[in-house]
Design an enzyme around this catalytic site. Sequence first.
Site, mmCIF file in Angstrom:
data_model
loop_
_atom_site.group_PDB
_atom_site.id
_atom_site.type_symbol
_atom_site.label_atom_id
_atom_site.label_comp_id
_atom_site.label_asym_id
_atom_site.label_seq_id
_atom_site.Cartn_x
_atom_site.Cartn_y
_atom_site.Cartn_z
ATOM 1 N N SER A 133 0.688 -1.143 0.145
ATOM 2 C CA SER A 133 -0.010 -0.118 -0.017
ATOM 3 C C SER A 133 0.667 1.055 -0.004
ATOM 4 O O SER A 133 1.996 1.275 0.557
ATOM 5 C CB SER A 133 -0.818 0.021 1.256
ATOM 6 O OG SER A 133 -1.714 -0.857 1.222
ATOM 7 N N GLU A 248 -3.507 -14.073 1.619
ATOM 8 C CA GLU A 248 -3.901 -13.188 2.661
ATOM 9 C C GLU A 248 -5.527 -13.818 2.839
ATOM 10 O O GLU A 248 -5.781 -13.637 3.829
ATOM 11 C CB GLU A 248 -3.553 -11.838 2.243
ATOM 12 C CG GLU A 248 -4.197 -10.691 3.173
ATOM 13 C CD GLU A 248 -3.869 -9.112 2.501
ATOM 14 O OE1 GLU A 248 -4.258 -9.006 1.468
ATOM 15 O OE2 GLU A 248 -3.521 -8.635 3.518
HETATM 16 C C1 LIG Z 1 -4.317 -2.188 10.485
HETATM 17 C C2 LIG Z 1 -3.899 -2.134 9.199
HETATM 18 C C3 LIG Z 1 -2.868 -2.684 8.695
HETATM 19 C C4 LIG Z 1 -2.060 -2.762 7.369
HETATM 20 N N1 LIG Z 1 -1.136 -3.627 6.927
HETATM 21 C C5 LIG Z 1 -0.695 -3.295 5.804
HETATM 22 C C6 LIG Z 1 0.563 -4.041 5.422
HETATM 23 O O1 LIG Z 1 1.241 -4.564 6.129
HETATM 24 N N2 LIG Z 1 0.813 -3.749 4.020
HETATM 25 C C7 LIG Z 1 0.307 -3.123 3.304
HETATM 26 O O2 LIG Z 1 0.820 -2.914 2.210
HETATM 27 N N3 LIG Z 1 -0.879 -2.421 3.620
HETATM 28 C C8 LIG Z 1 -1.318 -2.661 4.779
HETATM 29 N N4 LIG Z 1 -2.524 -2.137 5.021
HETATM 30 C C9 LIG Z 1 -3.310 -1.105 4.225
HETATM 31 C C10 LIG Z 1 -4.660 -1.807 3.638
HETATM 32 O O3 LIG Z 1 -4.388 -2.740 2.641
HETATM 33 C C11 LIG Z 1 -5.016 -0.328 2.945
HETATM 34 O O4 LIG Z 1 -5.419 0.590 4.060
HETATM 35 C C12 LIG Z 1 -6.588 -1.030 2.411
HETATM 36 O O5 LIG Z 1 -6.332 -1.741 1.300
HETATM 37 C C13 LIG Z 1 -7.236 0.391 1.793
HETATM 38 O O6 LIG Z 1 -6.490 1.039 1.189
HETATM 39 P P1 LIG Z 1 -6.425 2.785 1.442
HETATM 40 O O7 LIG Z 1 -6.238 3.017 3.015
HETATM 41 O O8 LIG Z 1 -5.659 3.330 0.358
HETATM 42 O O9 LIG Z 1 -7.909 3.210 1.305
HETATM 43 P P2 LIG Z 1 -8.694 3.612 -0.143
HETATM 44 O O10 LIG Z 1 -8.735 2.532 -0.938
HETATM 45 O O11 LIG Z 1 -8.292 5.079 -0.443
HETATM 46 O O12 LIG Z 1 -10.277 3.641 0.331
HETATM 47 C C14 LIG Z 1 -10.658 4.860 0.932
HETATM 48 C C15 LIG Z 1 -12.376 4.742 1.326
HETATM 49 O O13 LIG Z 1 -12.959 4.196 -0.067
HETATM 50 C C16 LIG Z 1 -13.625 3.059 -0.218
HETATM 51 N N5 LIG Z 1 -13.400 2.598 -1.361
HETATM 52 C C17 LIG Z 1 -12.266 2.393 -2.004
HETATM 53 N N6 LIG Z 1 -12.345 1.837 -3.193
HETATM 54 C C18 LIG Z 1 -13.782 1.559 -3.204
HETATM 55 C C19 LIG Z 1 -14.679 0.925 -4.181
HETATM 56 N N7 LIG Z 1 -14.239 0.391 -5.252
HETATM 57 N N8 LIG Z 1 -15.981 0.778 -3.916
HETATM 58 C C20 LIG Z 1 -16.552 1.483 -2.601
HETATM 59 N N9 LIG Z 1 -15.833 2.042 -1.904
HETATM 60 C C21 LIG Z 1 -14.257 2.177 -2.205
HETATM 61 C C22 LIG Z 1 -12.926 2.353 1.035
HETATM 62 O O14 LIG Z 1 -13.814 1.286 1.512
HETATM 63 C C23 LIG Z 1 -12.510 3.377 2.001
HETATM 64 O O15 LIG Z 1 -13.669 3.517 2.800
HETATM 65 C C24 LIG Z 1 -3.066 -2.085 6.440
HETATM 66 C C25 LIG Z 1 -4.161 -1.213 6.877
HETATM 67 C C26 LIG Z 1 -4.345 -1.346 8.204
HETATM 68 C C27 LIG Z 1 -5.556 -0.576 8.695
#
Ligand SMILES: Cc1cc2nc3c(=O)[nH]c(=O)nc-3n(C[C@H](O)[C@H](O)[C@H](O)COP(=O)(O)OP(=O)(O)OC[C@H]3O[C@@H](n4cnc5c(N)ncnc54)[C@H](O)[C@@H]3O)c2cc1C
Length: 411
Positions: A133, A248
């Site tokens: 991410s 995963e």
């Molecule tokens: C506790 C924790 C541990 C993590 N550990 C890791 C890790 O070890 N390695 C790693 O690489 N990542 C990690 N992550 C990251 C995680 O994979 C991402 O946070 C997650 O995929 C969401 O991406 P984003 O934060 O960019 O949110 P975004 O993708 O920007 O989403 C923002 C909002 O928009 C909504 N949204 C996005 N796309 C859509 C869609 N198509 N339809 C409807 N709603 C949508 C989402 O649900 C969310 O509410 C971790 C996250 C957390 C919270």
Amino acid sequence: MDFDDSPDEAAYRARVRELLERHSGELLRLSPGQENVDARTHEAEMRRTQRVLADAGLVGVPWPKEFGGQGGTLVQQSIVSQELARARVPVLINHIGIGMCGPTVIGHGSQDQRDRYLARLLRADDVWCQLFSEPASGSDLAALRTTAVRDGDDWVVNGQKVWTTLAHVSDYGILLTRTDPERPKHAGLTMFVVDMHAPGVTVRPLRQMGGQSDFNEVFFHDVRIPDSERLGEPGEGWRVALTTLMNERVAIGGAGGAIGPTVETLAQHARDRLPALDPERQVLARQAVGRAVVAALGARYTGYRRLTVLSQGGIPGPEASAGKLAGTEAARLVADAGVRLLGDDALYAATADGDDQWQRTQAYVPGIAIAGGTDQVLRNILGERVLGLPPEPRNDKTAAFSASRSDGGAR
Ligand SMILES: Cc1cc2nc3c(=O)[nH]c(=O)nc-3n(C[C@H](O)[C@H](O)[C@H](O)COP(=O)(O)OP(=O)(O)OC[C@H]3O[C@@H](n4cnc5c(N)ncnc54)[C@H](O)[C@@H]3O)c2cc1C
């Protein structure tokens, strides 16, 4: 659906319990009510705990024997996870390495990489993290911007990752990069193993609202990675990442096993705290506890769908999404009920006896609803794959990544 262990599974479970009993004194344990431990504070003990379990044959159960695993089944892995939760052993420090990075190295690494990394990973001699991410790519992972440019026998990496769980205690990570911005976004990616101690790698822990720092920002500034550390061919990073993401999916969605102790803790908490609440709050708290227990049982039974697929030799698809959604909802309701039972004490960082576990759990739950696929994205999967709803429009599959708006609005 048969919820009981088969005779073989029951025998395996008994063996696992016997092994955990035998090594009881050597394992780090959660104290009552505690649901996780801070990896940084307990790093040495957590590494030792994993090593003891690995030597007892309880780590990497479904991994092939040639890579240090037990050649067991995913159901046996679930049994081990349930028994570890029951014995209040914390989640293993290298859970991301075991569940995701290791299987990716097994699937796409060279024999040399497998020899160098896998046995050490299982014994937590090296801890691993998943560097996927970025600030502008999470759900839309293939929009990532961290670049890797070929330079002789090396690749030079620049960019930033975020949310990287365990990066602050990690020795290695699997790193997804963009190596060809002129190709469509899924086609220009390449995966590497990166040494987290290499020059140019900066790890900055992020502080969560519960006070702990489980995940990090990771910056790459001219980091050199030898070509021999590539996983898969250049441009095949998406295919390699799908292996990670599929693993995963197997690793998550089984929240039911871990919810049992939490419900027991909630029940005890209710017995302790209900009498002190005024009558109106008692009614509301009882209702909250009831809702939480129902949700937790729902999560447990939804988790059995995933187990059923595993026991039939399949890889859970939408079952894992439903399991994770149900587990997240249950965790949210359990934490909310726990906080409600505190009455006015909930306003303070810690209760009179110094225990702030319910507030900390409540602060942690929103993260569960994001990690490994957000609630909304999981609902999209269920909508498309279970309900047969039309898929979201995806119009960025063929254009060069450099021409897309997600590359800074170049168009
Ligand atoms: C506790 C924790 C541990 C993590 N550990 C890791 C890790 O070890 N390695 C790693 O690489 N990542 C990690 N992550 C990251 C995680 O994979 C991402 O946070 C997650 O995929 C969401 O991406 P984003 O934060 O960019 O949110 P975004 O993708 O920007 O989403 C923002 C909002 O928009 C909504 N949204 C996005 N796309 C859509 C869609 N198509 N339809 C409807 N709603 C949508 C989402 O649900 C969310 O509410 C971790 C996250 C957390 C919270």
